[in-house]
Write a protein that holds these residues in place. Structure first.
Motif, mmCIF file in Angstrom:
data_model
loop_
_atom_site.group_PDB
_atom_site.id
_atom_site.type_symbol
_atom_site.label_atom_id
_atom_site.label_comp_id
_atom_site.label_asym_id
_atom_site.label_seq_id
_atom_site.Cartn_x
_atom_site.Cartn_y
_atom_site.Cartn_z
ATOM 1 N N LEU A 123 0.826 -1.210 0.000
ATOM 2 C CA LEU A 123 0.000 0.000 0.000
ATOM 3 C C LEU A 123 0.861 1.262 0.000
ATOM 4 C CD1 LEU A 123 -2.820 -0.987 2.526
ATOM 5 C CD2 LEU A 123 -3.010 -0.805 0.031
ATOM 6 N N SER A 124 2.065 1.174 0.547
ATOM 7 C CA SER A 124 2.944 2.351 0.567
ATOM 8 C C SER A 124 3.479 2.677 -0.823
ATOM 9 C CB SER A 124 4.094 2.153 1.552
ATOM 10 O OG SER A 124 5.077 1.278 1.043
ATOM 11 N N ARG A 125 3.474 1.710 -1.726
ATOM 12 C CA ARG A 125 3.864 1.962 -3.123
ATOM 13 C C ARG A 125 2.632 2.293 -3.954
ATOM 14 N NH1 ARG A 125 6.925 -2.511 -1.853
ATOM 15 N NH2 ARG A 125 5.526 -3.850 -3.012
ATOM 16 N N GLY A 126 1.601 1.469 -3.810
ATOM 17 C CA GLY A 126 0.308 1.781 -4.391
ATOM 18 C C GLY A 126 0.140 1.621 -5.887
ATOM 19 N N SER A 127 0.992 0.832 -6.550
ATOM 20 C CA SER A 127 0.761 0.589 -7.972
ATOM 21 C C SER A 127 -0.492 -0.270 -8.112
ATOM 22 C CB SER A 127 1.957 -0.130 -8.604
ATOM 23 O OG SER A 127 1.991 -1.489 -8.188
ATOM 24 N N GLU A 128 -1.007 -0.372 -9.311
ATOM 25 C CA GLU A 128 -2.191 -1.193 -9.555
ATOM 26 C C GLU A 128 -1.944 -2.640 -9.108
ATOM 27 O OE1 GLU A 128 -4.946 -2.718 -13.280
ATOM 28 O OE2 GLU A 128 -3.891 -0.807 -13.468
ATOM 29 N N THR A 129 -0.776 -3.172 -9.443
ATOM 30 C CA THR A 129 -0.428 -4.541 -9.056
ATOM 31 C C THR A 129 -0.319 -4.666 -7.544
ATOM 32 O OG1 THR A 129 0.736 -4.870 -11.141
ATOM 33 C CG2 THR A 129 1.250 -6.406 -9.377
ATOM 34 N N ASP A 130 0.280 -3.663 -6.896
ATOM 35 C CA ASP A 130 0.394 -3.685 -5.435
ATOM 36 C C ASP A 130 -0.982 -3.698 -4.780
ATOM 37 O OD1 ASP A 130 3.212 -3.693 -5.197
ATOM 38 O OD2 ASP A 130 3.284 -1.528 -5.497
ATOM 39 N N LEU A 131 -1.914 -2.931 -5.310
ATOM 40 C CA LEU A 131 -3.269 -2.891 -4.755
ATOM 41 C C LEU A 131 -3.978 -4.225 -4.966
ATOM 42 C CD1 LEU A 131 -4.361 0.721 -5.748
ATOM 43 C CD2 LEU A 131 -3.487 -0.079 -3.542
ATOM 44 N N GLU A 132 -3.782 -4.832 -6.131
ATOM 45 C CA GLU A 132 -4.365 -6.155 -6.391
ATOM 46 C C GLU A 132 -3.776 -7.193 -5.440
ATOM 47 O OE1 GLU A 132 -3.582 -6.867 -10.516
ATOM 48 O OE2 GLU A 132 -5.049 -5.376 -11.186
ATOM 49 N N ASP A 133 -2.448 -7.144 -5.248
ATOM 50 C CA ASP A 133 -1.789 -8.070 -4.324
ATOM 51 C C ASP A 133 -2.317 -7.872 -2.908
ATOM 52 O OD1 ASP A 133 -0.261 -8.939 -6.467
ATOM 53 O OD2 ASP A 133 1.607 -8.034 -5.751
ATOM 54 N N SER A 134 -2.501 -6.629 -2.501
ATOM 55 C CA SER A 134 -3.011 -6.328 -1.157
ATOM 56 C C SER A 134 -4.391 -6.932 -0.947
ATOM 57 C CB SER A 134 -3.059 -4.816 -0.931
ATOM 58 O OG SER A 134 -1.769 -4.262 -0.970
ATOM 59 N N ALA A 135 -5.255 -6.772 -1.933
ATOM 60 C CA ALA A 135 -6.609 -7.338 -1.840
ATOM 61 C C ALA A 135 -6.529 -8.864 -1.754
ATOM 62 C CB ALA A 135 -7.451 -6.898 -3.031
ATOM 63 N N TRP A 136 -5.611 -9.473 -2.515
ATOM 64 C CA TRP A 136 -5.447 -10.926 -2.449
ATOM 65 C C TRP A 136 -5.041 -11.356 -1.039
ATOM 66 C CZ3 TRP A 136 -1.538 -14.259 -1.126
ATOM 67 C CH2 TRP A 136 -1.792 -15.611 -1.360
ATOM 68 N N TRP A 137 -4.050 -10.673 -0.447
ATOM 69 C CA TRP A 137 -3.594 -11.032 0.890
ATOM 70 C C TRP A 137 -4.727 -10.918 1.905
ATOM 71 C CZ3 TRP A 137 0.375 -13.737 2.462
ATOM 72 C CH2 TRP A 137 1.536 -13.808 1.677
ATOM 73 N N VAL A 138 -5.493 -9.829 1.860
ATOM 74 C CA VAL A 138 -6.581 -9.646 2.817
ATOM 75 C C VAL A 138 -7.608 -10.765 2.661
ATOM 76 C CG1 VAL A 138 -8.523 -8.145 3.459
ATOM 77 C CG2 VAL A 138 -6.246 -7.168 3.123
ATOM 78 N N ALA A 139 -7.937 -11.094 1.424
ATOM 79 C CA ALA A 139 -8.946 -12.124 1.175
ATOM 80 C C ALA A 139 -8.457 -13.531 1.510
ATOM 81 C CB ALA A 139 -9.385 -12.076 -0.289
ATOM 82 N N ASN A 140 -7.178 -13.803 1.324
ATOM 83 C CA ASN A 140 -6.685 -15.173 1.440
ATOM 84 C C ASN A 140 -5.873 -15.470 2.690
ATOM 85 O OD1 ASN A 140 -7.379 -16.666 -1.217
ATOM 86 N ND2 ASN A 140 -6.825 -14.588 -1.794
ATOM 87 N N ALA A 141 -5.488 -14.457 3.422
ATOM 88 C CA ALA A 141 -4.696 -14.697 4.635
ATOM 89 C C ALA A 141 -5.512 -14.415 5.893
ATOM 90 C CB ALA A 141 -3.433 -13.841 4.616
ATOM 91 N N GLY A 142 -6.791 -14.159 5.720
ATOM 92 C CA GLY A 142 -7.648 -13.908 6.869
ATOM 93 C C GLY A 142 -7.271 -12.663 7.638
ATOM 94 N N LEU A 143 -6.772 -11.666 6.938
ATOM 95 C CA LEU A 143 -6.344 -10.425 7.591
ATOM 96 C C LEU A 143 -7.529 -9.509 7.873
ATOM 97 C CD1 LEU A 143 -3.210 -9.315 5.540
ATOM 98 C CD2 LEU A 143 -3.280 -10.377 7.786
ATOM 99 N N SER A 144 -7.465 -8.860 8.989
ATOM 100 C CA SER A 144 -8.435 -7.811 9.266
ATOM 101 C C SER A 144 -7.832 -6.483 8.821
ATOM 102 C CB SER A 144 -8.754 -7.756 10.760
ATOM 103 O OG SER A 144 -7.629 -7.295 11.488
#
Length: 179
Positions: A123-144
């Motif tokens: 999120l500190s970089r915020g490229s489109e790919t970084d944002l997609e990766d962030s959403a994947w981690w939240v959805a798949n790692a059970g992150l709050s």
């Protein structure tokens, strides 16, 4: 480009060639790919030097035998696959974070930072790919989102924290749960 199977093959080849035990902390796309994010590919495997433990000559020789470049500093060809040693500077992660072991390959232990820290740094970089990766981690790692917010506060640089906070809106909009 390296996908999950390719990354496992590279790490396995390196682990078999190492003469001494080594531990590599994967960051960036490699951490996401090796942790199961499908559809992702990368030419590089980023290794966070401050939490890794390896003999540089041993890793360099193992990479050479495995057919990949070790920490290249010059021009890199489009087809080149490589291990990039990332030191503090361009990337800034908090000191002393715990790591999670992903797997072992011969003499090589592969680990990653906590998922919430990976998301905060992306999120500190915020490229489109970084944002997609962030959403994947939240959805798949059970992150709050609360865990991600806490990790953002741990980033050492104020500018990184501010950018990550701004980009957190993306996760809040795409996150289906309430935190």
């Amino acid at each position: 480009m390296i996908d999950r199977d390719g990354l496992r093959d590279i790490l396995s080849a390196i682990g078999k060639e190492l003469r001494k035990p080594a531990r590599l902390t994967l960051i960036g796309s490699a951490a996401s790919i090796i942790s199961g994010q499908g559809g992702r590919q990368t030419p590089d495997t980023n290794v966070w030097q401050p939490t890794s433990d390896f003999d540089a000559d041993d890793i360099r020789n193992a990479c050479e035998k495995a057919g990949i470049l070790y920490d290249p500093k010059g021009l890199i060809g489009d087809e080149d696959e490589y291990i990039q040693i990332v030191r503090e500077g361009i990337v800034s992660l908090p000191h002393g974070f715990r790591t999670t072991e992903i797997d072992r390959y011969g003499h090589l232990i592969v680990e990653r930072p906590p998922a919430e820290l990976i998301v905060a740094s992306k999120l500190s970089r915020g490229s489109e790919t970084d944002l997609e990766d962030s959403a994947w981690w939240v959805a798949n790692a059970g992150l709050s989102l609360q865990a991600v917010e806490k990790a953002i506060r741990e980033l050492p640089r104020k500018a990184d924290r501010e950018t990550a906070d701004e980009n957190l809106v993306f996760l809040k909009l795409s996150h289906s749960g309430e935190d």
